[in-house]
Enzyme design. Sequence first.
Site, mmCIF file in Angstrom:
data_model
loop_
_atom_site.group_PDB
_atom_site.id
_atom_site.type_symbol
_atom_site.label_atom_id
_atom_site.label_comp_id
_atom_site.label_asym_id
_atom_site.label_seq_id
_atom_site.Cartn_x
_atom_site.Cartn_y
_atom_site.Cartn_z
ATOM 1 C CB ALA A 1 -7.963 7.885 4.135
ATOM 2 N N GLY A 2 -10.892 8.442 6.172
ATOM 3 C CA GLY A 2 -11.752 9.355 6.324
ATOM 4 C C GLY A 2 -13.024 8.779 6.939
ATOM 5 C CE LYS B 1 -3.249 2.747 2.565
ATOM 6 N NZ LYS B 1 -3.463 3.393 3.820
ATOM 7 C CG ASN C 1 -6.042 1.751 11.581
ATOM 8 O OD1 ASN C 1 -4.856 1.473 11.271
ATOM 9 N ND2 ASN C 1 -6.361 1.252 12.435
ATOM 10 N N GLY D 1 -8.091 9.348 9.298
ATOM 11 C CA GLY D 1 -8.345 9.493 10.777
ATOM 12 C C GLY D 1 -9.240 10.571 11.089
#
Length: 257
Positions: A185-186, A97, A207, A158
Amino acid sequence: MSLILYDEKINSRLLVGSAQYPSPALLVESVKKSQTEIITVSLRRESSGSQSGQEFWHLINQLKIRVLPNTAGCFTVKEAVTTAHMAREIFNTNWIKLEVIGEEDTLQPNVFALVEAAKILTEDGFKVFPYTTDDLIVANKLLEVGCEVLMPWAAPIGSGRGLNNPYGLQTMRSHFPHVPLIVDAGIGVPSHATQVMELGFDAVLINSAIAGAGQPEAMAEAFSLAIQAGRLAYKSIPIEARDMATPSTPIMGKAFL
């Protein structure tokens, strides 16, 4: 129908990150509840020669799922490429990644460096998963240098904001109908993931929204169900939005009083 990533069949459309969990036990339980088949791992945080790094790697091995190393925290092409090579040796995989960050506050990708690094790595045999924006020109450049998967962001890493630009993501999906697209992401809550899947995206990487939850293992299960629901809704061909009301009960046959 399974998801194909670089000729590998994947049944789960949820990818899970391994950082920031309150404890190793909660990481393991969350991964199990998510039913994921792919976990991302940062070489910098988790895989040093220290005893803690070795213990973490042993923990990941016990999960018996595919590892997707990432180049998190890299700000230059050289740094990202070097990290990718180290990750290939440590994790014994040519999947990577690729992150090349261009701005510290938003962690937005440096798309120019990203394309350059992707070209170097694909020519060296890596299967690159590039963390990018929803820019169509950048996406085309990444595909031209050999990437077969794209990972556009929904919002800054995040942030938990959800889809900052649904139109841009929908346009990207329409523009690349046959390219595996994974939103990365987000994402903050399961409904964000459902929305992504309803747009026709192939998978979602989560995550912070899982690791940072009050009950990570429960949130992991919630995301798993949300993604399944979103995918099923997309495949069911939802009705189109209308400006005017349309009665669900037919007027014909209505009794006259």
